[in-house]
Structure formats: C-alpha cells, structure tokens
Design a protein around this motif. Structure first.
Motif, short mmCIF file in Angstrom:
data_model
loop_
_atom_site.label_atom_id
_atom_site.label_comp_id
_atom_site.label_asym_id
_atom_site.label_seq_id
_atom_site.Cartn_x
_atom_site.Cartn_y
_atom_site.Cartn_z
N LEU A 1 -127.25 -12.09 -39.16
CA LEU A 1 -128.20 -11.80 -38.09
C LEU A 1 -129.06 -10.59 -38.41
O LEU A 1 -130.25 -10.57 -38.13
N SER A 2 -128.47 -9.57 -39.02
CA SER A 2 -129.23 -8.36 -39.27
C SER A 2 -130.40 -8.60 -40.22
O SER A 2 -131.47 -8.03 -40.07
N THR A 3 -130.21 -9.49 -41.18
CA THR A 3 -131.30 -9.77 -42.11
C THR A 3 -132.39 -10.59 -41.45
O THR A 3 -133.54 -10.55 -41.84
N ARG A 4 -132.04 -11.35 -40.41
CA ARG A 4 -133.02 -12.17 -39.72
C ARG A 4 -133.85 -11.34 -38.74
O ARG A 4 -135.03 -11.61 -38.54
N THR A 5 -133.23 -10.35 -38.11
CA THR A 5 -133.93 -9.59 -37.07
C THR A 5 -134.34 -8.20 -37.51
O THR A 5 -135.09 -7.53 -36.81
N GLY A 6 -133.80 -7.74 -38.64
CA GLY A 6 -134.13 -6.40 -39.09
C GLY A 6 -133.35 -5.32 -38.36
O GLY A 6 -133.67 -4.14 -38.44
N THR A 7 -132.31 -5.71 -37.64
CA THR A 7 -131.51 -4.74 -36.90
C THR A 7 -130.06 -4.82 -37.34
O THR A 7 -129.62 -5.81 -37.93
N ASP A 8 -129.29 -3.79 -37.02
CA ASP A 8 -127.88 -3.76 -37.37
C ASP A 8 -127.09 -4.36 -36.22
O ASP A 8 -126.99 -3.77 -35.15
N ASN A 9 -126.50 -5.52 -36.44
CA ASN A 9 -125.77 -6.21 -35.39
C ASN A 9 -124.29 -6.31 -35.72
O ASN A 9 -123.64 -7.29 -35.41
N SER A 10 -123.76 -5.27 -36.39
CA SER A 10 -122.34 -5.25 -36.64
C SER A 10 -121.60 -5.10 -35.32
O SER A 10 -122.04 -4.37 -34.43
N GLN B 1 -118.10 -9.82 -21.26
CA GLN B 1 -118.21 -8.39 -21.03
C GLN B 1 -118.31 -7.62 -22.35
O GLN B 1 -119.15 -6.72 -22.50
N ALA B 2 -117.45 -7.96 -23.31
CA ALA B 2 -117.44 -7.25 -24.58
C ALA B 2 -118.73 -7.46 -25.35
O ALA B 2 -119.32 -6.51 -25.89
N GLU B 3 -119.20 -8.69 -25.42
CA GLU B 3 -120.41 -8.95 -26.21
C GLU B 3 -121.66 -8.37 -25.55
O GLU B 3 -122.60 -7.99 -26.25
N LEU B 4 -121.66 -8.30 -24.23
CA LEU B 4 -122.78 -7.62 -23.57
C LEU B 4 -122.75 -6.13 -23.85
O LEU B 4 -123.80 -5.52 -24.12
N GLN B 5 -121.59 -5.53 -23.81
CA GLN B 5 -121.47 -4.11 -24.10
C GLN B 5 -121.88 -3.79 -25.53
O GLN B 5 -122.48 -2.75 -25.80
N LEU B 6 -121.55 -4.69 -26.44
CA LEU B 6 -121.86 -4.48 -27.85
C LEU B 6 -123.26 -4.96 -28.22
O LEU B 6 -123.67 -4.85 -29.37
N GLU B 7 -123.97 -5.51 -27.24
CA GLU B 7 -125.38 -5.92 -27.41
C GLU B 7 -125.56 -6.92 -28.54
O GLU B 7 -126.49 -6.82 -29.34
N VAL B 8 -124.66 -7.90 -28.62
CA VAL B 8 -124.80 -8.95 -29.62
C VAL B 8 -125.34 -10.24 -29.00
O VAL B 8 -125.51 -11.24 -29.70
N VAL B 9 -125.60 -10.22 -27.69
CA VAL B 9 -126.19 -11.37 -27.02
C VAL B 9 -127.65 -11.08 -26.77
O VAL B 9 -128.00 -10.11 -26.10
N ASP B 10 -128.52 -11.92 -27.30
CA ASP B 10 -129.96 -11.77 -27.12
C ASP B 10 -130.44 -12.88 -26.18
O ASP B 10 -130.19 -14.05 -26.41
N PHE B 11 -131.15 -12.49 -25.13
CA PHE B 11 -131.61 -13.45 -24.14
C PHE B 11 -132.97 -14.05 -24.48
O PHE B 11 -133.51 -14.85 -23.71
N HIS B 12 -133.52 -13.66 -25.63
CA HIS B 12 -134.85 -14.13 -26.00
C HIS B 12 -134.89 -14.88 -27.32
O HIS B 12 -135.84 -15.61 -27.59
N GLN B 13 -133.88 -14.69 -28.15
CA GLN B 13 -133.83 -15.40 -29.42
C GLN B 13 -132.39 -15.70 -29.79
O GLN B 13 -131.46 -15.11 -29.25
N GLN B 14 -132.21 -16.63 -30.71
CA GLN B 14 -130.88 -17.06 -31.10
C GLN B 14 -130.12 -15.94 -31.79
O GLN B 14 -130.67 -15.22 -32.63
#
Length: 303
Positions: free
Chosen positions: A146-155, A173-186
């Motif tokens: 994911l990080s290579t696709r979006t240019g962000t660190d999604n560890s 709850q955990a994935e929302l807190q860790l910000e690994v769920v994107d509501f605009h892209q896969q």
C-alpha cells in the motif's frame, strides 16, 4: 474446434475471470504474495474453543453426512458460536462459517467453485492479520504494498492491538485508530475485506432462504433460477455489466434440487426446509450484527 467446443471454452474463460472479480466487480489488490507459503491451518482455531455440543442444540437431531466434505451441522455450529455480547461477532467462528460455505459452493460444481476461491483468499487475509498481530506484538504488520501505491507509510503497529482481530467491532476500532482504512480509495485492510465477505453472505443467505421455501402452489423452482434471483437483488448491484453476465452463466450449471437433499442428508423438501430455515436464521443473526457494526462506522460503501 466445433461451435459447441468454442462456446464451452468461452464460458470457462468468462467464469475464470468472474472468479477473480466476484465479490466487487474488480478486486483491486491481490493477496497472493502476502499469503504465499502461509499455512492457514496452523493455529487457526486455537482462539475458537466453543463446544459443538453446546452450540449445535438447534440441529441436535442431525448427524454428519458420511462421505461429504460440506457438513450443514458444522456450518450451523459455527454460526451459532459467532454472536458475542449484545451486538458483536467473533471472527474465528465467523471465518469457520465461511470455511463450510466455501465447501458448500465447491459441492455445487466447478463453475460455482471458482467463485469460492476468491472468498477463500479473503478469509485467509483476515486470518493472517490476526495471527501476525498475535505472534508479533512488538513488530509492525505490513499491509501489502500500500505504501508504494499511495506514497504514505501504512505500517500497522500492533503492539497495543494484539486482540484487534478477535471480533468485528474490535477489528474496526483498531484499524480506524491505526488509520489503515481509507474511505476514498482501496486499501489493504481487514474492514474492507470483511465488507466484501459481508455482501457475499447476504447473497448466500437469500439463496438458501429461497431454496428452503415451500410455495403455496407446490411447484418448486429450480435452484438455478433461485440463485440468479438472489444474486440480482444483492451482489449484482456491486458488479459491472460484464461480471453480471458471467455470473448468470455460472448459475446455469447449478445442480437440481434433489442434489441439495443429498447435500444436507434429507429426503424431501419439507425436511430441507426445516434444516435450511435454521441455517438461514443463524446467518441472519450474524449478518445483522455485522451490518450494524459496519453501518455505525460508515463502512458499507468502502471502495
């Protein structure tokens, strides 16, 4: 090659393509690299210790069908074990329910079995996320590329989330807190994967409900027609025109109703109706709880 042979080959190609697009009309990221070499049978059910005797009360008069891979009593057992507290769903029995549903689809023939392969890849993903969180509590869990696709660190740091994948709500709850769920892209997240399984579960729930029905006229419709209708009112709204056409080809190959009698070890439609009605009710409880959790977190339309 004759016309019939060419037509058969074309159908196989379409269904192979359907298997890769089934749950959403374009599955986006693939999980093969993530899952390669991973033995999903290792430790998968250590967290799931519910007693078959305790949870199978609704089908205590059924026995396992000899010589069959799919066992309706096991499906019902896992479904009854999934609900937790007042509104949650435990992921281990939920995924075990899908194991049996995959066997159910595989039993319907190779055309429908192609669809089950994609579902298996999604249950495997959630299981791997759960096991990595449990096994490596002080390490970072990488979600694909994911990080290579979006240019962000999604560890995904799991040091404080070792129980994140115990249930539907804890995962959300955990994935929302860790910000690994994107509501605009896969994104490669358990929540997005769960949503695809959730949509497929509604299709199977409605299909089994239709097969269980005893019409007032006494005329039983073919499972092929019933499966097509269930699909048209559920999954089809998430698919492209091409995938919808390919799905209809797969449903043509469904076996006749007598096959379903043998599959759940009954002798007639009345017995089939009693068994499947119990299964449908259990699916409905799991589905409604999952639907509520996703809806409360605005996750019913994750891309």
């Amino acid at each position: 090659m004759g016309i019939k042979s060419k037509a058969a080959a074309a159908i196989v190609v379409l269904l192979l393509f359907l298997g890769s697009l089934w749950l959403q009309g374009g599955l986006g990221y693939r999980w093969d690299a993530c899952l390669k070499g991973y033995n999903q049978d290792n430790k998968l059910h250590q967290l799931y210790n519910s007693s078959v005797t305790e949870v199978a009360e609704g089908l205590q008069n059924l026995e396992q069908c000899p010589g069959q891979t799919f066992q309706v009593v096991l499906l019902h057992t896992h479904l009854l074990a999934a609900p937790a507290s007042t509104s949650d769903v435990l992921l281990q029995p939920y995924l075990s329910s899908w194991d049996e549903l995959v066997k159910f689809m595989d039993a319907l023939g190779p055309m429908v079995g192609l669809i089950s392969k994609e579902i298996q890849s999604k249950t495997s993903l959630i299981r791997q996320l759960a096991l990595l969180a449990e096994k490596n509590p002080e390490e970072e869990l990488k979600l694909g590329d994911l990080s290579t696709r979006t240019g962000t660190d999604n560890s995904l740091s799991v040091s404080k989330h070792t129980n994140a994948y115990r249930s539907v709500r804890s995962m959300i709850q955990a994935e929302l807190q860790l910000e690994v769920v994107d509501f605009h892209q896969q994104t490669n997240s358990g929540c997005r994967t769960l949503l695809r399984l959730h949509r497929a579960l509604l299709w199977l729930k409605l299909f089994l409900h239709k097969v269980a029905e005893i019409p007032e006229t006494g005329r039983l419709r073919s499972p092929s027609d019933l499966c097509r209708e269930a699909y048209q009112s559920t999954l089809s709204k998430h698919h492209t025109w091409f995938v919808r056409r390919a799905a209809e080809l797969a449903f043509i190959a469904l076996p006749e109703r007598s096959f379903f009698f043998r599959l759940v070890c009954v002798h007639n439609q009345e017995e089939l109706s009693r068994v499947l009605s119990r299964v449908v009710r259990a699916i409905g409880e799991v589905y409604d709880r999952t639907q509520k959790a996703l809806e409360e977190n605005s996750m019913l339309d994750l891309p």
